[in-house]
Design a protein around this motif. Structure first.
Motif, PDB file in Angstrom:
ATOM      1  N   SER A 132      36.158 -41.683 -14.438  1.00 26.83           N
ATOM      2  CA  SER A 132      35.238 -41.161 -15.621  1.00 26.83           C
ATOM      3  C   SER A 132      33.902 -42.055 -15.705  1.00 26.83           C
ATOM      4  N   LEU A 133      32.980 -40.919 -16.201  1.00 29.81           N
ATOM      5  CA  LEU A 133      31.572 -41.592 -16.542  1.00 29.81           C
ATOM      6  C   LEU A 133      31.392 -41.868 -17.965  1.00 29.81           C
ATOM      7  N   GLY A 134      32.302 -41.238 -18.685  1.00 35.68           N
ATOM      8  CA  GLY A 134      32.158 -41.340 -20.181  1.00 35.68           C
ATOM      9  C   GLY A 134      32.585 -39.799 -20.968  1.00 35.68           C
ATOM     10  N   ARG A 135      32.097 -39.872 -22.197  1.00 37.37           N
ATOM     11  CA  ARG A 135      32.438 -38.635 -22.907  1.00 37.37           C
ATOM     12  C   ARG A 135      31.295 -38.212 -23.522  1.00 37.37           C
ATOM     13  N   ILE A 136      30.917 -36.688 -23.409  1.00 38.36           N
ATOM     14  CA  ILE A 136      29.673 -36.246 -24.193  1.00 38.36           C
ATOM     15  C   ILE A 136      30.019 -35.187 -25.232  1.00 38.36           C
ATOM     16  N   LYS A 137      29.161 -35.037 -26.301  1.00 36.33           N
ATOM     17  CA  LYS A 137      29.452 -33.953 -26.988  1.00 36.33           C
ATOM     18  C   LYS A 137      28.769 -32.569 -26.657  1.00 36.33           C
ATOM     19  N   VAL A 138      29.560 -31.633 -26.656  1.00 35.42           N
ATOM     20  CA  VAL A 138      28.893 -30.065 -26.143  1.00 35.42           C
ATOM     21  C   VAL A 138      29.392 -29.095 -27.235  1.00 35.42           C
ATOM     22  N   THR A 139      28.829 -27.992 -27.157  1.00 37.58           N
ATOM     23  CA  THR A 139      29.013 -26.862 -27.813  1.00 37.58           C
ATOM     24  C   THR A 139      29.210 -25.799 -26.954  1.00 37.58           C
ATOM     25  N   GLU A 140      30.336 -24.898 -26.788  1.00 28.60           N
ATOM     26  CA  GLU A 140      30.912 -23.813 -26.011  1.00 28.60           C
ATOM     27  C   GLU A 140      30.926 -22.503 -26.904  1.00 28.60           C
ATOM     28  N   CYS A 141      30.501 -21.527 -26.358  1.00 29.23           N
ATOM     29  CA  CYS A 141      30.732 -20.376 -27.033  1.00 29.23           C
ATOM     30  C   CYS A 141      31.273 -19.147 -26.096  1.00 29.23           C
ATOM     31  N   GLN A 142      32.179 -18.620 -26.206  1.00 29.95           N
ATOM     32  CA  GLN A 142      32.652 -17.364 -25.436  1.00 29.95           C
ATOM     33  C   GLN A 142      32.533 -16.129 -26.173  1.00 29.95           C
ATOM     34  N   MET A 143      31.681 -15.302 -25.830  1.00 28.33           N
ATOM     35  CA  MET A 143      31.292 -13.924 -26.582  1.00 28.33           C
ATOM     36  C   MET A 143      32.248 -12.817 -25.836  1.00 28.33           C
ATOM     37  N   VAL A 144      32.945 -12.299 -26.691  1.00 24.08           N
ATOM     38  CA  VAL A 144      33.801 -11.122 -26.354  1.00 24.08           C
ATOM     39  C   VAL A 144      33.053  -9.589 -26.482  1.00 24.08           C
ATOM     40  N   ASN A 145      33.054  -8.745 -25.332  1.00 21.44           N
ATOM     41  CA  ASN A 145      32.225  -7.511 -25.395  1.00 21.44           C
ATOM     42  C   ASN A 145      32.905  -6.561 -24.939  1.00 21.44           C
ATOM     43  N   GLN A 146      32.597  -5.373 -25.401  1.00 23.22           N
ATOM     44  CA  GLN A 146      33.403  -4.098 -24.985  1.00 23.22           C
ATOM     45  C   GLN A 146      32.888  -3.586 -23.847  1.00 23.22           C
ATOM     46  N   SER A 158      23.309 -17.764 -28.845  1.00 21.95           N
ATOM     47  CA  SER A 158      22.147 -16.977 -28.316  1.00 21.95           C
ATOM     48  C   SER A 158      22.387 -16.634 -26.645  1.00 21.95           C
ATOM     49  N   MET A 159      22.839 -17.909 -26.114  1.00 23.03           N
ATOM     50  CA  MET A 159      22.779 -18.045 -24.672  1.00 23.03           C
ATOM     51  C   MET A 159      23.907 -17.094 -24.185  1.00 23.03           C
ATOM     52  N   SER A 160      24.946 -16.916 -24.908  1.00 21.12           N
ATOM     53  CA  SER A 160      26.261 -16.210 -24.497  1.00 21.12           C
ATOM     54  C   SER A 160      25.964 -14.594 -24.583  1.00 21.12           C
ATOM     55  N   LEU A 161      24.872 -14.324 -25.696  1.00 24.69           N
ATOM     56  CA  LEU A 161      24.556 -12.912 -25.845  1.00 24.69           C
ATOM     57  C   LEU A 161      23.733 -12.576 -24.824  1.00 24.69           C
ATOM     58  N   VAL A 162      22.665 -13.400 -24.341  1.00 21.97           N
ATOM     59  CA  VAL A 162      21.714 -12.940 -23.415  1.00 21.97           C
ATOM     60  C   VAL A 162      22.602 -13.191 -21.869  1.00 21.97           C
ATOM     61  N   ASP A 163      23.434 -14.071 -21.885  1.00 20.23           N
ATOM     62  CA  ASP A 163      23.986 -14.002 -20.678  1.00 20.23           C
ATOM     63  C   ASP A 163      24.895 -12.647 -20.372  1.00 20.23           C
ATOM     64  N   THR A 184      34.497  -7.806 -21.597  1.00 21.96           N
ATOM     65  CA  THR A 184      33.859  -8.731 -20.707  1.00 21.96           C
ATOM     66  C   THR A 184      33.536  -9.775 -21.298  1.00 21.96           C
ATOM     67  N   ARG A 185      32.859 -10.811 -20.656  1.00 18.25           N
ATOM     68  CA  ARG A 185      32.492 -12.357 -21.363  1.00 18.25           C
ATOM     69  C   ARG A 185      30.991 -12.538 -21.325  1.00 18.25           C
ATOM     70  N   GLY A 186      30.548 -13.074 -22.561  1.00 12.40           N
ATOM     71  CA  GLY A 186      29.199 -13.708 -22.277  1.00 12.40           C
ATOM     72  C   GLY A 186      29.534 -15.167 -22.683  1.00 12.40           C
ATOM     73  N   TYR A 187      28.730 -16.073 -21.829  1.00 12.57           N
ATOM     74  CA  TYR A 187      29.214 -17.614 -21.935  1.00 12.57           C
ATOM     75  C   TYR A 187      27.902 -18.433 -22.327  1.00 12.57           C
ATOM     76  N   GLY A 188      27.958 -19.361 -23.139  1.00  9.86           N
ATOM     77  CA  GLY A 188      27.136 -20.413 -23.547  1.00  9.86           C
ATOM     78  C   GLY A 188      27.674 -21.785 -23.615  1.00  9.86           C
ATOM     79  N   LEU A 189      27.039 -22.629 -22.976  1.00 11.31           N
ATOM     80  CA  LEU A 189      27.420 -24.140 -23.150  1.00 11.31           C
ATOM     81  C   LEU A 189      26.228 -24.891 -23.103  1.00 11.31           C
TER      82      LEU A 189
END
Length: 367
Positions: free
Chosen positions: A246-260, A288-293, A272-277
């Protein structure tokens, strides 16, 4: 030209002193500390870490202070520092299912395994200035929810159980993740490199592109499957030890966008998926990242490329705010020779036109 060169060094030194003076501000007020910036301007710190690709709150806070709050300048400073650091290796893939969740919301299911967890958010605040913040008044201690005993199931796992959403996809066992900070970009890009570029892309640029996809400049019909914010553990394989540490813990934000997705010759109708982290609490950026992905997966899914957000070269080449800043701000540097050349060209063109007009006028007079 000689006069400008002669006074240049003294002028630059004085500009540095003036900048330091303006950065300090009124001496009768206490100076901002790095700890204050980390604790009270945390979202600014998180953005700087995310777009600089370096997770260090104290250094990000130093960059914010040094830049007088100019976010892109702070990102530039932290990226420059990042280039001086040695590279020891890569962490093992993070399993966000094991996240110690601080905030977790879904727009697709009201009742979720593990529940909705609002966490710290502006979503339910009134957009009115709060005069009480003019004073340092005591703040009520929030209620603490006990950490769950087991991992919280993702919304995508619920849909996957019914076969209603595409799989995550897998890389070959010998696949090595690329690094856009060490290798030149080439198009088309594999999705892992594309996500790297989006993760450090400018939040405002990605937000505008994400908005464009919802206004018809793309094929997105999105639902927020899930946004989760919390801490994850980073581990690194150590060959000499035979296991990861283990190197330690970090805070992150994850978004799973669901698309038709209506399906194709190779795939049935499904979501289908769009993903952002991204580093820190940066859910607008992750969304925004997940929508563009998802928009950039148009060719992969057999969709027509008709909008800017679906054009990989356009999006990736223009999303880096440090690179964009360099191209725009270099225009204020001396271009004396270039301008004098163009000035002479314009004068010559005007003289030629005037000569032709005069010759034409004399010919008409003669007739």
């Amino acid at each position: 030209m000689y006069v400008a060169v002669k006074g240049g060094e003294a002028a630059i030194n004085n500009a540095h002193r003036l900048l330091a003076d303006r950065r300090r501000g009124d001496r009768s007020l206490p100076s901002l500390t790095i700890e204050q910036i980390v604790e009270q301007l945390g979202l600014a710190v998180d953005r700087v870490m995310a777009e600089a690709s370096l997770y260090d709150p104290a250094l990000a806070a130093l960059a914010v202070r040094q830049s007088r709050g100019d976010m892109i300048e702070a990102i530039f400073l932290l990226r420059a520092y990042r280039t001086t650091l040695p590279r020891f290796g890569a962490s093992v893939p993070v399993d966000t299912a094991g996240m110690q969740v601080e905030r977790r919301v879904s727009a697709t299911y009201k009742d979720l395994p593990g529940g909705q967890l609002l966490g710290p958010t502006f979503d339910y605040t009134h957009r009115l200035l709060d005069p009480s913040l003019l004073e340092d008044l005591p703040v009520d201690e929030p209620a603490r929810r006990p950490a769950p005993d087991e991992d919280i199931m993702r919304v995508s796992d619920i849909l996957a159980h019914e076969g209603l959403i595409e799989s995550d996809g897998e890389f070959p066992d010998d696949h090595e993740a690329g690094d856009i900070t060490r290798e030149p970009m080439e198009f088309p890009m594999p999705r892992d490199l594309r996500l790297q570029a989006l993760a450090r892309g400018d939040e405002g640029f990605l937000l505008a592109l994400a908005y464009s996809t919802q206004r018809g400049f793309g094929r997105n019909h999105p639902f927020v499957g899930e946004i989760r914010i919390g801490e994850v553990e980073l581990e690194m394989d150590v060959p000499e030890m035979g296991f990861s540490v283990s190197l330690g813990r970090i805070k992150v934000t994850e978004c799973q966008m669901v698309n038709q997705f209506k399906g194709s010759a190779k795939a049935p109708p499904q979501f289908t998926r769009g993903y952002g982290l991204v580093f820190g609490q940066s859910e607008r950026k992750a969304m925004s990242m997940s929508l563009v992905d998802r928009a950039l997966r148009a060719e992969e899914l057999g969709e027509d490329i008709t909008a800017p957000a679906q054009d990989e070269e356009f999006v990736i080449s223009h999303s880096d705010n440090v690179q964009a800043t360099g191209f725009v701000e270099h225009l204020k540097l001396p271009h004396y020779v270039d301008f004098q050349a163009e000035l002479a060209l314009v004068r010559r063109m005007r003289a030629e036109i005037a000569t032709r007009n005069n010759d034409g006028g004399m010919q008409e007079a003669a007739e």
